[in-house]
Design an enzyme around this catalytic site. Structure first.
Site, PDB file in Angstrom:
ATOM      1  N   ASP A 128     -15.636   9.602   8.218  1.00 38.13           N
ATOM      2  CA  ASP A 128     -14.574   8.624   8.024  1.00 38.13           C
ATOM      3  C   ASP A 128     -13.249   9.346   8.189  1.00 38.13           C
ATOM      4  OD1 ASP A 128     -14.741   5.588   6.667  1.00 38.13           O
ATOM      5  OD2 ASP A 128     -12.768   6.530   6.531  1.00 38.13           O
TER       6      ASP A 128
ATOM      7  N   ARG B  37       0.813  -1.218   0.000  1.00 44.15           N
ATOM      8  CA  ARG B  37       0.000   0.000   0.000  1.00 44.15           C
ATOM      9  C   ARG B  37       0.847   1.270   0.000  1.00 44.15           C
ATOM     10  NH1 ARG B  37      -5.392  -1.055   3.697  1.00 44.15           N
ATOM     11  NH2 ARG B  37      -6.044  -3.002   2.701  1.00 44.15           N
TER      12      ARG B  37
END
Length: 285
Positions: A154, A54
């Protein structure tokens, strides 16, 4: 099969030699501590390959030559790079009406509150929007004549932007009943559908890091959805967040968690209503 330390070292070296960038155990530990400090996410020793996969895209995007350079940049930054680091390591798995048993419970609870003013919900891990839109659909059907206010938050700014747009491939919504599709979605071209304004205007999307000292939320909610989030936090972080949920809920409110989460160790704060749904423990007056 038992593996001796020398064999582990050989295998680790083989993996490193196949990588574009070196990612040492020391650098992994540094990145792991950093994501825990910034977002409360706890990563096991088994996540080194996932973290490399990632973060390596971030190195390429910045034209950097090492993870040490990249982590120096993130730690020195207070804005974009730090947020990009958090975004890269945040897991976002969601769908419309995921864990469907929670939505009839929400509808029943909402109908029981009809006439008591606006019905307010906080969706604390909105991801790409499927969950808050599922909440909005449920409440539009259950409370057609009541004002509904939904805060959808979020920590990942990229998924929040997707959620705000409310545009999804037809494959993402194909499980919805045809009458719901007609009522709540409109064509957006090229096999895409968009949430209709009468639904999306009920939702206020905002970035909230659950580790922040001030969430910027005012008043109390009738329900808080915090599903499949606590599993990424260690026990002390879980406790701090759950303690902060308690005063944000009305006395008769609902706290809805994910299928693999339990508040059995927090029975002083919340009592179980079954199927990972909880109510605040009422304290003596």
């Amino acid at each position: 099969m038992k593996m001796f330390s020398s064999e582990v070292g050989v295998r680790t070296g083989q993996v490193q030699s196949m990588r574009e960038f070196s990612f040492s155990v020391r650098e992994f530990e540094r990145a792991r501590k950093l994501i825990h400090r910034l977002a409360g996410i706890s990563m096991s020793d088994m996540k080194q390959d996932m973290m490399y996969g990632r973060l390596v895209r971030c190195l390429r995007a910045k034209g950097l030559k090492s993870f040490e350079e990249y982590l120096d940049l993130v730690e020195a930054d207070r804005g974009r790079e730090r947020q990009a680091f958090i975004n890269a390591l945040t897991t976002n798995l969601t769908s419309f009406f995921r864990e469907p048993h929670h939505f009839p419970m929400l509808a029943e609870h909402a109908r029981s509150r009809a006439g008591a003013g606006a019905y307010r919900v906080w969706c604390a891990a909105s991801s790409t929007g499927e969950e808050p839109y599922s909440i909005a659909i449920t409440l539009a059907e259950a409370l057609p004549a009541t004002r509904v206010e939904i805060v959808a938050s979020d920590v990942d700014t990229q998924v929040l932007e997707t959620a705000r747009l409310g545009v999804y491939a037809e494959a993402r919504v194909r499980e919805l009943a045809p009458d719901r599709l007609r009522r709540f979605f409109q064509p957006a071209g090229q096999g895409m559908l968009q949430v209709r304004p009468e639904l999306s205007t009920r939702i206020d999307f905002k970035r909230i890091n659950l580790l922040d000292a001030d969430w910027g939320l005012r008043g109390q909610f009738d329900a808080i959805f915090c599903r499949n989030v606590m599993i990424y936090f260690d026990k002390s972080t879980q406790r701090r967040i759950i303690e902060r949920f308690r005063p944000l809920l009305r006395p008769e409110g609902l706290l809805i968690c994910g299928h693999s989460e339990s508040l059995q160790n927090h029975a002083d704060l919340f009592r179980s209503l079954g199927r990972t749904t909880y109510a605040p423990v009422l304290r003596p007056a």
